[in-house]
Enzyme design. Structure first.
Site, mmCIF file in Angstrom:
data_model
loop_
_atom_site.group_PDB
_atom_site.id
_atom_site.type_symbol
_atom_site.label_atom_id
_atom_site.label_comp_id
_atom_site.label_asym_id
_atom_site.label_seq_id
_atom_site.Cartn_x
_atom_site.Cartn_y
_atom_site.Cartn_z
ATOM 1 N N HIS A 74 -87.682 43.908 -22.467
ATOM 2 C CA HIS A 74 -88.896 43.885 -23.290
ATOM 3 C C HIS A 74 -88.575 44.467 -24.663
ATOM 4 O O HIS A 74 -88.111 45.592 -24.766
ATOM 5 C CB HIS A 74 -90.015 44.695 -22.632
ATOM 6 N N TYR A 202 -101.080 48.181 -23.817
ATOM 7 C CA TYR A 202 -101.724 49.488 -23.672
ATOM 8 C C TYR A 202 -103.026 49.405 -24.453
ATOM 9 O O TYR A 202 -103.004 49.280 -25.673
ATOM 10 C CB TYR A 202 -100.839 50.585 -24.278
ATOM 11 N N PRO A 291 -97.935 59.233 -16.609
ATOM 12 C CA PRO A 291 -97.172 57.988 -16.667
ATOM 13 C C PRO A 291 -97.292 57.182 -17.964
ATOM 14 O O PRO A 291 -96.564 56.208 -18.149
ATOM 15 C CB PRO A 291 -97.737 57.175 -15.494
ATOM 16 N N LYS A 295 -91.938 57.812 -18.950
ATOM 17 C CA LYS A 295 -90.761 58.663 -19.129
ATOM 18 C C LYS A 295 -90.208 59.252 -17.826
ATOM 19 O O LYS A 295 -89.075 59.738 -17.796
ATOM 20 C CB LYS A 295 -91.113 59.834 -20.072
ATOM 21 N N TYR A 383 -90.170 55.599 -27.054
ATOM 22 C CA TYR A 383 -90.412 54.736 -25.887
ATOM 23 C C TYR A 383 -89.100 54.163 -25.367
ATOM 24 O O TYR A 383 -88.888 54.105 -24.150
ATOM 25 C CB TYR A 383 -91.365 53.608 -26.291
HETATM 26 C C1 PHB Z 1 -95.564 50.264 -14.656
HETATM 27 O O1 PHB Z 1 -95.309 49.056 -14.821
HETATM 28 O O2 PHB Z 1 -95.734 50.749 -13.529
HETATM 29 C C2 PHB Z 1 -95.713 51.133 -15.852
HETATM 30 C C3 PHB Z 1 -95.364 50.652 -17.089
HETATM 31 C C4 PHB Z 1 -95.516 51.464 -18.205
HETATM 32 C C5 PHB Z 1 -96.042 52.730 -18.072
HETATM 33 C C6 PHB Z 1 -96.381 53.211 -16.829
HETATM 34 C C7 PHB Z 1 -96.222 52.418 -15.703
HETATM 35 O O3 PHB Z 1 -96.215 53.488 -19.175
#
Ligand code: PHB
Length: 394
Positions: A74, A202, A291, A295, A383
């Site tokens: 990604h 997000y 989450p 990280k 990130y």
């Molecule tokens: C996930 O795909 O489980 C996931 C992706 C990004 C995040 C947290 C969880 O920031």
């Protein structure tokens, strides 16, 4: 008679298994124990995003080739707010990327690699405590699935046993750590459907946060912000889709049967100490992050890369300098990641007591990030992950 090994590792998660793998490459023997069965370890759905440095460690040390074939690269994420999407382009800003490759796939690769190398991994063995941390022969006191006592004596004991670590007490005693609990959680679902978006979204919406993530061409992972006490059965499937849909205005989610639901609590934790004598904590045993910044597993990998270097020097060359430097080197990165996770969390979630001012301020903050090259670059840099060895070479 206790079993004897050089490094006893409690916990067969990403941290414990990767450490055993890295040590084995230097000819350092270890025993890894975990209270769970192999099947539980390999099927529990956890995180999904690997930083570029994590992928490099896995591929360059022969731990996983599948991350590059099965995993998806990604090169950006979308931040959505005030009804619009804004892409943070990782390639353009920092020339780095992340991979979507579920944690349980990493674990399958690591377990297979460990077993193929004839390494000692013991499933169904539950650690009860760690004794004699301050001697040259620390010991893990444990019990196997039948209730028989197990004792492992080692040069070093590593607590890689997650946020409810049993090893932690031997390191921190009654000193806990730095702790913060957030007034919200994530309701996570796994569904059988094609992806709704190519990259992660997000979304800060007036109804609260949502994250649209993926797992594979036909399984998707999505989350929405909820009250921490929410029951996983509180909603029908239809209601879940309605909530998710309402939080990503502008995208029509492709729906499908929801086959798993969970509620993830949001906590930040850093242990005051991560080493005492010959017992060391890594990964979630040493720190937990919410989450939002993805990280958790990546921090565990960084701990372990630093610790593997330190243990090589200590056990092969009797050089204690890296072992002594390990806690501070790991701590510096941990706090950067703590800050990033806290920042992303607060920027994107609706605080239960937020007023109009707070909501408008958040939109201002998001705009300042996406409209500024410096702002976007900071987000992309954090990130995709800071260089792994940075802290120890200084
Ligand atoms: C996930 O795909 O489980 C996931 C992706 C990004 C995040 C947290 C969880 O920031």
């Amino acid at each position: 008679m206790p079993d004897r090994t050089r490094v006893a590792v409690i916990g067969a998660g990403p941290a414990g298994l990767l450490l055993a793998h890295l040590l084995d490459r230097s000819g350092i023997e270890s025993i890894v124990i975990d209270s769970r069965t192999r099947e539980q370890i390999e099927t529990t759905i956890r995180a999904g995003i690997l930083e570029q440095g994590t992928v490099e460690v896995l591929t360059e040390t022969g731990a996983s080739d599948r991350v590059l074939t099965v995993g998806q690269k990604h090169e950006g994420i979308e931040l959505r707010f005030a009804g619009e999407g804004h892409r943070i382009d990782f390639t353009d800003t920092v020339g780095r990327a992340v991979w979507l490759y579920p944690q349980h796939e990493v674990l399958k690769d690591l377990v297979a690699a460990r077993l193929a190398a004839g390494q000692d991994i013991r499933f169904g063995v539950t650690a009860q405590r760690v004794d004699d941390a301050e001697t040259n022969r620390p010991r893990v006191i444990a019990e196997d699935a039948e209730g028989n006592p197990v004792e492992i004596e080692a040069d070093i004991v590593v607590g890689a046993d997650g946020s409810r670590s049993v090893a932690r007490e031997a390191v921190t005693g009654t000193h806990g750590g730095y702790f913060r609990e957030y007034p919200f959680a994530w309701f996570g679902v796994l569904c059988q459907a094609p992806p709704s978006a190519e990259e992660l979204i997000y979304s800060n919406s007036p109804n609260g946060f949502a994250l649209i993530s993926q797992r594979s061409p036909d399984v998707q992972r999505m989350y929405f912000q909820c009250d921490p006490h929410t029951d996983t059965e509180a909603y029908t499937e239809e209601q879940l889709w309605e909530i998710l849909q309402s939080r990503v205005p502008g995208t029509t989610l492709t729906e499908g049967p929801i086959f798993q639901r969970d509620v993830l609590r949001f906590r930040s934790f850093v242990a005051h100490e991560t080493r005492r004598g010959r017992v060391v904590l890594v990964g979630d045993a040493a720190h937990t992050v919410p989450p939002t910044g993805a990280k958790g597993m990546n921090l565990a990998v960084c701990d372990v890369v630093l610790l593997a270097d330190a243990l090589r020097a200590l056990l092969l060359d009797r050089d204690e300098s890296l072992y002594d430097a390990y806690p501070e080197a790991a701590r510096q990165r941990t706090w950067k990641a703590q800050h990033f996770s806290w920042w992303m969390t607060n920027m994107l979630h609706l605080q239960p007591d937020a007023g109009d001012f707070d909501r408008m301020r958040q939109i201002g903050e998001l705009r300042a990030v996406v409209e500024s090259r410096a702002g976007s670059t900071y987000l992309a840099e954090a990130y995709t992950g800071w260089p792994i060895q940075e802290s120890i070479h200084r």
